[in-house]
Design a protein around this motif. Structure first.
Motif, PDB file in Angstrom:
ATOM      1  N   GLU A 166       0.864  -1.181   0.000  1.00 18.52           N
ATOM      2  CA  GLU A 166       0.000   0.000   0.000  1.00 18.52           C
ATOM      3  C   GLU A 166       0.894   1.223   0.000  1.00 18.52           C
ATOM      4  O   GLU A 166       1.757   1.372   0.888  1.00 18.52           O
ATOM      5  CB  GLU A 166      -0.910  -0.007   1.238  1.00 18.52           C
ATOM      6  N   GLY A 167       0.742   2.086  -0.994  1.00 19.54           N
ATOM      7  CA  GLY A 167       1.585   3.277  -1.077  1.00 19.54           C
ATOM      8  C   GLY A 167       3.043   2.879  -1.161  1.00 19.54           C
ATOM      9  O   GLY A 167       3.428   2.065  -1.998  1.00 19.54           O
ATOM     10  N   CYS A 168       3.881   3.416  -0.283  1.00 20.35           N
ATOM     11  CA  CYS A 168       5.312   3.116  -0.301  1.00 20.35           C
ATOM     12  C   CYS A 168       5.678   2.003   0.670  1.00 20.35           C
ATOM     13  O   CYS A 168       6.848   1.867   1.044  1.00 20.35           O
ATOM     14  CB  CYS A 168       6.113   4.371   0.013  1.00 20.35           C
ATOM     15  N   TYR A 169       4.701   1.206   1.091  1.00 23.64           N
ATOM     16  CA  TYR A 169       4.998   0.134   2.049  1.00 23.64           C
ATOM     17  C   TYR A 169       4.598  -1.240   1.509  1.00 23.64           C
ATOM     18  O   TYR A 169       3.652  -1.368   0.741  1.00 23.64           O
ATOM     19  CB  TYR A 169       4.291   0.389   3.383  1.00 23.64           C
ATOM     20  N   LEU A 170       5.384  -2.231   1.929  1.00 17.87           N
ATOM     21  CA  LEU A 170       5.105  -3.634   1.608  1.00 17.87           C
ATOM     22  C   LEU A 170       5.033  -4.413   2.909  1.00 17.87           C
ATOM     23  O   LEU A 170       5.661  -4.029   3.909  1.00 17.87           O
ATOM     24  CB  LEU A 170       6.251  -4.220   0.764  1.00 17.87           C
ATOM     25  N   TRP A 171       4.294  -5.504   2.892  1.00 15.42           N
ATOM     26  CA  TRP A 171       4.223  -6.389   4.050  1.00 15.42           C
ATOM     27  C   TRP A 171       4.567  -7.809   3.622  1.00 15.42           C
ATOM     28  O   TRP A 171       4.144  -8.252   2.544  1.00 15.42           O
ATOM     29  CB  TRP A 171       2.812  -6.385   4.641  1.00 15.42           C
ATOM     30  N   ASP A 172       5.322  -8.524   4.488  1.00 16.74           N
ATOM     31  CA  ASP A 172       5.599  -9.928   4.177  1.00 16.74           C
ATOM     32  C   ASP A 172       4.586 -10.830   4.891  1.00 16.74           C
ATOM     33  O   ASP A 172       3.712 -10.340   5.616  1.00 16.74           O
ATOM     34  CB  ASP A 172       7.064 -10.280   4.497  1.00 16.74           C
ATOM     35  N   GLU A 225       4.844 -12.623   7.322  1.00 16.32           N
ATOM     36  CA  GLU A 225       4.911 -12.625   8.785  1.00 16.32           C
ATOM     37  C   GLU A 225       4.341 -11.343   9.378  1.00 16.32           C
ATOM     38  O   GLU A 225       4.399 -11.119  10.582  1.00 16.32           O
ATOM     39  CB  GLU A 225       6.374 -12.791   9.236  1.00 16.32           C
ATOM     40  N   GLY A 226       3.845 -10.463   8.474  1.00 18.83           N
ATOM     41  CA  GLY A 226       3.274  -9.197   8.949  1.00 18.83           C
ATOM     42  C   GLY A 226       4.298  -8.095   9.142  1.00 18.83           C
ATOM     43  O   GLY A 226       3.960  -7.004   9.594  1.00 18.83           O
ATOM     44  N   LYS A 227       5.559  -8.356   8.799  1.00 21.71           N
ATOM     45  CA  LYS A 227       6.572  -7.310   8.926  1.00 21.71           C
ATOM     46  C   LYS A 227       6.388  -6.277   7.816  1.00 21.71           C
ATOM     47  O   LYS A 227       6.168  -6.629   6.666  1.00 21.71           O
ATOM     48  CB  LYS A 227       7.983  -7.919   8.863  1.00 21.71           C
ATOM     49  N   ARG A 228       6.519  -4.993   8.188  1.00 22.74           N
ATOM     50  CA  ARG A 228       6.324  -3.907   7.235  1.00 22.74           C
ATOM     51  C   ARG A 228       7.674  -3.394   6.721  1.00 22.74           C
ATOM     52  O   ARG A 228       8.644  -3.310   7.478  1.00 22.74           O
ATOM     53  CB  ARG A 228       5.575  -2.769   7.928  1.00 22.74           C
ATOM     54  N   TYR A 229       7.721  -3.074   5.427  1.00 22.24           N
ATOM     55  CA  TYR A 229       8.946  -2.529   4.821  1.00 22.24           C
ATOM     56  C   TYR A 229       8.631  -1.232   4.093  1.00 22.24           C
ATOM     57  O   TYR A 229       7.611  -1.141   3.394  1.00 22.24           O
ATOM     58  CB  TYR A 229       9.525  -3.500   3.779  1.00 22.24           C
TER      59      TYR A 229
END
Ligand SMILES: *Cc1c(COP(=O)(O)O)cnc(C)c1O
Length: 406
Positions: A30-36, A38-42
């Motif tokens: 979403e926008g400039c973020y990714l999630w793996d 495991e729920g970790k945000r990048y």
């Protein structure tokens, strides 16, 4: 749904090993973020390699995908489709060129441009004019023709004979290009900023010099804007900073914000260079990809994205330069154009080590060449998101083991 370790197990068995992915599986953006999984945000500062120009799942893109998917997806090029025509006319207007050929990737766009150049001379009775000059450390793609133009031997090795009549000279060296070019040169292929090669912007006057050289010898100037085009430089094309009009420009990556698409756009002069039957693509220019690209272009205008890129780039490059100064024992300096920015590291510092430590801190970047950290964020990235990235970079560079003193 399979869990992370099951997915990684399947990947280990069934995904070809031509990449070297870490043990992470991305699942949402979403926008400039990714999630793996495991729920970790990048924080995503590489945007799928300069592709996701509007970030992930931008409402305009989602809307265009949904609307076009329920209207018309694919018909091939046996008939015109409305979306392709609209997109071609938009691209002609924005590039200052005339004729568009659509395909599905950057490599295909460059293949097509190479065929166009050779076929153009052939049709004029100049069948021997097949020479292509590209530059060392350039990147033009992985298919057999495109990889032959790519200026890195490691990418050709082991694939049999390279496509003939392609040679390379040093990037930025106009005199070297002048010495190499002759009346057998069909085309010169050039990136306005070498992206994969290390985020190297063309020296001032270089692109204009190539334009003049091509005019002199009657060769096509093909500008590969697959990474730099569609606003990444702050202008629609990076060559527009230098007021250079190419014969052909190739686009892909950001063109539909993540939906596969590529194209070349050529001057009217080349309208008949690939007559019916000589070139084509089944998927190329399908209404689905074209509609998404149209929505992306509209959003760039509506939201003033190119001006945002120019402003943000100025700020970000100065912060990167300050970072290089602060960590002068590790970094050499910053450079770039628009939101394609690089931080060059000192010899002996592996950029992949920085990339991995950044990722551990939840920030994703790319590398370019052997010594450069590459930042190619979504074009809509904010200063506060970039600040988050710079903070992580500052911490990583502070903690990085110093190279042994020579
Ligand atoms: C990425 C890239 C290509 C190849 O594009 P693909 O879609 O991977 O085939 C070609 N030229 C440049 C400058 C690129 O950055």
């Amino acid at each position: 749904m399979a869990n992370t370790s099951e997915l990684l197990g399947l990947a280990g068995r069934h995904i070809l090993k031509n990449y070297k992915q870490p043990q992470i599986v991305m699942t949402r953006g979403e926008g400039c973020y990714l999630w793996d999984t495991e729920g970790k945000r990048y924080l995503d500062l590489y945007a799928g390699i300069a592709v996701c120009a509007l970030g992930h799942c931008h409402p305009s893109i989602v809307q265009a995908i949904t609307a076009q998917a329920s209207r018309l997806g694919h018909i091939a090029n046996l008939y015109y489709n409305d979306r392709q025509i609209e997109l071609a006319s938009e691209l002609a207007r924005r590039t200052g060129l005339d004729r568009v050929f659509f395909c599905n990737s950057g490599a295909e766009a460059n293949e097509g441009a190479l065929k166009l150049a050779r076929r153009y001379h052939y049709a004029r009775g100049d069948a021997d004019r097949t020479g292509v000059i590209a530059t060392w450390s350039s990147f033009h793609g992985r298919t057999m023709g495109a990889v032959g133009m790519t200026g890195k031997k490691a990418y050709w090795e082991g694939f049999g004979q390279r496509l003939p009549d392609i040679s390379h000279v040093a990037y930025g060296d106009l005199e070297a290009m002048r010495r190499r070019a002759n009346d057998r040169t069909a085309a010169i292929f050039i990136e306005p900023v070498q992206g994969e090669g290390g985020v190297l912007p063309a020296p001032s006057g270089y692109l204009a010099g190539l334009r003049a050289l091509c005019d002199e010898i009657g060769a096509l100037l093909v500008v590969d804007e697959i990474q730099t085009g569609v606003g990444r430089s702050g202008r629609f094309l990076a060559v527009q900073h230098d007021d250079v009009l190419p014969d052909v420009v190739t686009l892909a990556k950001g063109l539909a914000g993540g939906v596969p698409i590529g194209c070349f756009v050529a001057r009217e002069k080349y309208a008949d260079a690939l007559p019916p039957g000589t070139h084509g693509s089944t998927f190329g220019g399908n209404p689905f990809a074209a509609a998404v690209s149209l929505a992306l272009l509209e959003t760039l205008d509506r939201d003033g994205v190119l001006d945002h890129v120019t402003r943000t780039s100025k700020w970000f490059l100065s912060r990167l330069a300050a970072m290089a100064e602060k960590h002068a024992d590790i970094a050499v300096g910053a450079r770039g154009l628009g939101l394609l920015c690089g931080l060059e590291l000192r010899e002996g510092i592996d950029p992949r080590m920085v990339l991995e430590r950044m990722r551990d801190r939840g920030v994703l970047i790319a590398t370019a060449g052997e010594r450069v950290l590459r930042f190619a964020p979504p074009l809509i990235v904010t200063e506060s998101e970039l600040t988050e990235g710079l903070t992580a970079l500052d911490q990583v560079l502070s903690e990085l083991p110093r190279p042994p003193k020579a």
